[in-house]
Design a protein around this motif. Structure first.
Motif, PDB file in Angstrom:
ATOM      1  N   VAL A 112       0.846  -1.194   0.000  1.00 54.20           N
ATOM      2  CA  VAL A 112       0.000   0.000   0.000  1.00 54.20           C
ATOM      3  C   VAL A 112       0.877   1.239   0.000  1.00 54.20           C
ATOM      4  O   VAL A 112       1.910   1.290   0.680  1.00 54.20           O
ATOM      5  N   MET A 113       0.463   2.240  -0.745  1.00 53.60           N
ATOM      6  CA  MET A 113       1.079   3.565  -0.735  1.00 53.60           C
ATOM      7  C   MET A 113       0.075   4.564  -0.168  1.00 53.60           C
ATOM      8  O   MET A 113      -1.081   4.605  -0.604  1.00 53.60           O
ATOM      9  N   ILE A 114       0.517   5.340   0.812  1.00 56.76           N
ATOM     10  CA  ILE A 114      -0.303   6.434   1.337  1.00 56.76           C
ATOM     11  C   ILE A 114       0.435   7.737   1.078  1.00 56.76           C
ATOM     12  O   ILE A 114       1.599   7.890   1.443  1.00 56.76           O
ATOM     13  N   LYS A 115      -0.254   8.651   0.426  1.00 55.62           N
ATOM     14  CA  LYS A 115       0.254  10.005   0.255  1.00 55.62           C
ATOM     15  C   LYS A 115      -0.613  10.927   1.113  1.00 55.62           C
ATOM     16  O   LYS A 115      -1.828  10.721   1.212  1.00 55.62           O
ATOM     17  N   ALA A 116       0.011  11.939   1.709  1.00 56.45           N
ATOM     18  CA  ALA A 116      -0.734  12.795   2.629  1.00 56.45           C
ATOM     19  C   ALA A 116      -0.302  14.244   2.501  1.00 56.45           C
ATOM     20  O   ALA A 116       0.862  14.537   2.205  1.00 56.45           O
ATOM     21  N   VAL A 117      -1.245  15.134   2.717  1.00 57.61           N
ATOM     22  CA  VAL A 117      -0.925  16.538   2.926  1.00 57.61           C
ATOM     23  C   VAL A 117      -0.203  16.627   4.270  1.00 57.61           C
ATOM     24  O   VAL A 117      -0.593  15.961   5.234  1.00 57.61           O
ATOM     25  N   GLN A 504       2.077  13.923  -0.615  1.00 53.67           N
ATOM     26  CA  GLN A 504       3.401  13.342  -0.721  1.00 53.67           C
ATOM     27  C   GLN A 504       3.446  11.992  -0.002  1.00 53.67           C
ATOM     28  O   GLN A 504       2.754  11.789   1.001  1.00 53.67           O
ATOM     29  N   PRO A 505       4.263  11.045  -0.498  1.00 52.99           N
ATOM     30  CA  PRO A 505       4.317   9.710   0.110  1.00 52.99           C
ATOM     31  C   PRO A 505       4.731   9.757   1.590  1.00 52.99           C
ATOM     32  O   PRO A 505       5.735  10.384   1.934  1.00 52.99           O
ATOM     33  N   VAL A 506       3.953   9.095   2.440  1.00 52.31           N
ATOM     34  CA  VAL A 506       4.286   8.982   3.860  1.00 52.31           C
ATOM     35  C   VAL A 506       4.409   7.522   4.291  1.00 52.31           C
ATOM     36  O   VAL A 506       4.957   7.234   5.359  1.00 52.31           O
ATOM     37  N   PHE A 507       3.913   6.587   3.455  1.00 53.32           N
ATOM     38  CA  PHE A 507       3.978   5.155   3.761  1.00 53.32           C
ATOM     39  C   PHE A 507       3.998   4.375   2.459  1.00 53.32           C
ATOM     40  O   PHE A 507       3.243   4.680   1.526  1.00 53.32           O
ATOM     41  N   ARG A 508       4.889   3.379   2.401  1.00 51.73           N
ATOM     42  CA  ARG A 508       4.920   2.516   1.213  1.00 51.73           C
ATOM     43  C   ARG A 508       5.456   1.142   1.596  1.00 51.73           C
ATOM     44  O   ARG A 508       6.505   1.029   2.233  1.00 51.73           O
ATOM     45  N   LEU A 512       7.361   3.455   7.017  1.00 55.67           N
ATOM     46  CA  LEU A 512       7.071   4.864   7.246  1.00 55.67           C
ATOM     47  C   LEU A 512       8.089   5.709   6.501  1.00 55.67           C
ATOM     48  O   LEU A 512       9.295   5.461   6.576  1.00 55.67           O
ATOM     49  N   LEU A 513       7.638   6.718   5.771  1.00 57.02           N
ATOM     50  CA  LEU A 513       8.529   7.543   4.952  1.00 57.02           C
ATOM     51  C   LEU A 513       8.735   8.950   5.499  1.00 57.02           C
ATOM     52  O   LEU A 513       9.720   9.597   5.168  1.00 57.02           O
ATOM     53  N   VAL A 514       7.794   9.443   6.285  1.00 54.90           N
ATOM     54  CA  VAL A 514       7.902  10.786   6.876  1.00 54.90           C
ATOM     55  C   VAL A 514       7.665  10.669   8.371  1.00 54.90           C
ATOM     56  O   VAL A 514       6.734   9.986   8.803  1.00 54.90           O
ATOM     57  N   ASP A 515       8.522  11.318   9.155  1.00 55.19           N
ATOM     58  CA  ASP A 515       8.431  11.198  10.610  1.00 55.19           C
ATOM     59  C   ASP A 515       8.513  12.587  11.239  1.00 55.19           C
ATOM     60  O   ASP A 515       9.560  13.021  11.714  1.00 55.19           O
ATOM     61  N   ASP A 516       7.396  13.312  11.228  1.00 49.71           N
ATOM     62  CA  ASP A 516       7.348  14.679  11.739  1.00 49.71           C
ATOM     63  C   ASP A 516       7.405  14.722  13.263  1.00 49.71           C
ATOM     64  O   ASP A 516       7.048  13.760  13.950  1.00 49.71           O
ATOM     65  N   SER A 517       7.816  15.866  13.775  1.00 50.48           N
ATOM     66  CA  SER A 517       7.790  16.112  15.218  1.00 50.48           C
ATOM     67  C   SER A 517       6.590  16.986  15.561  1.00 50.48           C
ATOM     68  O   SER A 517       5.997  17.644  14.689  1.00 50.48           O
ATOM     69  N   LEU A 518       6.232  17.009  16.834  1.00 49.49           N
ATOM     70  CA  LEU A 518       5.165  17.883  17.313  1.00 49.49           C
ATOM     71  C   LEU A 518       5.489  19.337  16.977  1.00 49.49           C
ATOM     72  O   LEU A 518       4.610  20.096  16.553  1.00 49.49           O
TER      73      LEU A 518
END
Length: 530
Positions: A112-117, A504-508, A512-518
């Motif tokens: 699965v690919m998830i793209k997210a704002v 933009q891709p966040v999971f594939r 996990l492809l993006v790991d933002d902080s608070l």
């Protein structure tokens, strides 16, 4: 199934029953499916944009951790047997077909690919925020199979984050109007209640981020719901009564309460504490708390156990010397009655200095001003002495918050005098349909041919608009000034060429492809004004 077995249940069982037969029902030779998660409407008059939040936590907790532990790393025969046993005995033998599940297990990861704002972005209603598709041919059935699993985890934090942001805008409006870092003059009262004024160069500090606290945990349906909702609240504020939200944010959003302000609680009493002294011991309760137990720092004291106005006008004045001697603030908390009236009083407009008023007409803020005095800031608004404050946390709504701040202004008080606790009326009187959030399929590849798909119910009308109409084809989400909009009816090739696409891709494929902080998310949401 015992408790241990339940705790490690196959995550493919965490869905609606009807999803289990869709792999049989899709058009033959479906190879790929693309779906979009969209807030389709707002049932809030004060929300026209939605705060994106919660997908990163969902990916970490469920798509990465749970799927690996409870599916791919378990014995295959055990997984299949568990699935067949439950579905065949509760729906049908046909629905218990595990052909596709076996293929997924053998693949060894979620294709699965998830793209997210980006999380912390505010998107316009009807703009898709997540794109979900399969990455391996033949697993198109999996995309919307995950819909319920995703929905139950992401709609609520997005809803709470959007509502908290709206509250923050009220706070910003009235703080900018009435709150200053500078004091113009100090106001005190002698034993006869006569006002005395003197010049004052003291600097005042008031934090917008602490203006509204989350009081909602006890009314939630689960610990997990409370953690997610309060974490969403903490995107716009720092005050919460939900301890678990701090650990939740540390686990999923790269923050550390030892190094930064994630969220904070305030020492507070409840009615069991106050009533434990008995009605005749109420004064001793206040004295003991203020003079013996909590000699420094903040202390919120719930004060309506018996006679609220007697506490405000008699007990608190008799303890004025002790309160003023503390290194900290005593916060008086009402907990019953109309919050606007309790805080601001029932009298309308500016008070007539020649008229006598009852405590109910004056309200808590004015009563405490007449007892303790404070400062008039350089914007001309009254600020209570730093040793005393007001909080109210029962039956607060967005509309009442607006009314409270507006009435404080009419009375000449800065907004920083009052803290509001936000609970059930804000974070629990909601559903997924409050923002109309749903996942809908819009594009596919069938037998090698791209096919744009959509839904457009003729019977669907809400306020003259098509609420349930979906996008069609591939989408590009883009920024247009202050708005986040979308363009649909694109082909896969056309969408891939869109350089400005915020999705933009966040999971594939299980990663996990993006790991933002608070802090990243707060910065996106509030800039440097948090």
């Amino acid at each position: 199934m015992n408790v241990t077995e339940f705790k490690r249940m196959d995550p493919l069982l965490l869905t609606d029953f009807y999803k289990t037969i869709h792999h049989l029902a899709y058009t033959p030779k479906l190879e790929y499916l693309v779906s979009y998660w969209t807030p389709r409407m707002s049932r809030y008059e004060y929300i026209d944009k939605v705060v994106v939040f919660g997908m990163q936590a969902f990916i970490k907790e469920y798509l990465c951790d749970l799927f690996n532990k409870n599916f791919f790393r378990r014995d295959k025969s055990e997984i299949l047997g568990e699935y067949r046993r439950i579905i065949s005995n509760t729906m049908s033998v046909q629905a218990a077909d595990t052909t596709e599940i076996e293929k997924l297990y053998d693949l060894g990861y979620l294709p699965v690919m998830i793209k997210a704002v980006p999380e912390g972005t505010r998107v316009n209603i009807k703009t898709p925020v997540y794109e979900i598709s399969n990455t391996v041919k033949g697993f198109g059935w999996l995309v919307n199979y995950l819909e319920t699993f995703i929905s139950v985890n992401v709609w609520y934090p997005m809803n709470s984050a959007s509502v908290a942001y709206a509250y923050r805008q009220i706070v910003n409006k009235y703080y900018e109007m009435t709150v200053s870092d500078k004091a113009d003059k100090k106001v005190v009262f002698d034993e006869n209640g006569i006002e005395e004024q003197s010049s004052c160069d003291q600097l005042l500090t008031a934090s917008r981020s602490a203006a509204c606290g989350d009081f909602s945990m006890r009314g939630m349906t689960s610990i997990e719901g409370a953690e997610k909702s309060s974490a969403a609240h903490l995107l716009s504020f720092t005050s919460t009564a939900t301890i678990g939200s701090i650990a939740w944010l540390e686990a999923y959003y790269n923050c550390d309460c030892e190094k930064e302000v994630v969220g904070r609680g305030v020492p507070s009493t409840e009615h069991s504490v106050m009533s434990s002294y008995g009605r005749d011991g109420e004064y001793e309760c206040y004295r003991h708390l203020i003079e013996d137990v909590f000699k420094t720092g903040l202390l919120s004291i719930v004060s309506d156990t018996y006679d609220y106005w007697n506490v405000v006008t008699n007990m608190i004045p008799s303890l004025k010397e002790s309160i003023m001697a503390r290194d900290g603030k005593i916060i008086i908390r009402g907990d019953s009655g109309n919050p606007v009236d309790i805080i601001c009083g029932t009298a309308d407009g500016p008070l007539d200095p020649k008229k006598e008023y009852t405590p109910e007409e004056l309200g808590t803020t004015e009563c405490l001003w007449r007892i303790f005095g404070g400062f008039i800031n350089d914007k001309g608004y009254k600020v209570l002495d730093s040793h005393i404050g007001v909080i109210y946390g029962d039956a607060i709504t967005y509309e009442r918050a607006c009314e409270i701040y507006a009435k404080l202004v009419k009375r000449g008080f800065a907004a920083s005098n009052v803290t509001l606790g936000i609970g059930s009326y804000t974070y629990q009187y909601v559903t997924r349909d409050s923002l109309g959030q749903a996942l809908k399929a819009t594009n596919s590849i069938v037998d090698g041919q791209e096919r744009q798909i959509f839904k457009d119910p003729k019977t669907d009308k809400v306020k003259g608009a098509n609420f349930k109409k979906s996008q069609k084809g591939m989408c590009c989400v883009y920024r247009d000034g202050e708005d986040i909009l979308y363009k649909d009816e694109l082909t896969i090739e056309e969408a891939a060429k869109m350089e400005n696409n915020l999705l933009q891709p966040v999971f594939r494929d299980g990663m996990l492809l993006v790991d933002d902080s608070l802090s990243d998310i707060r910065r996106r949401l509030h800039g440097n004004a948090f």
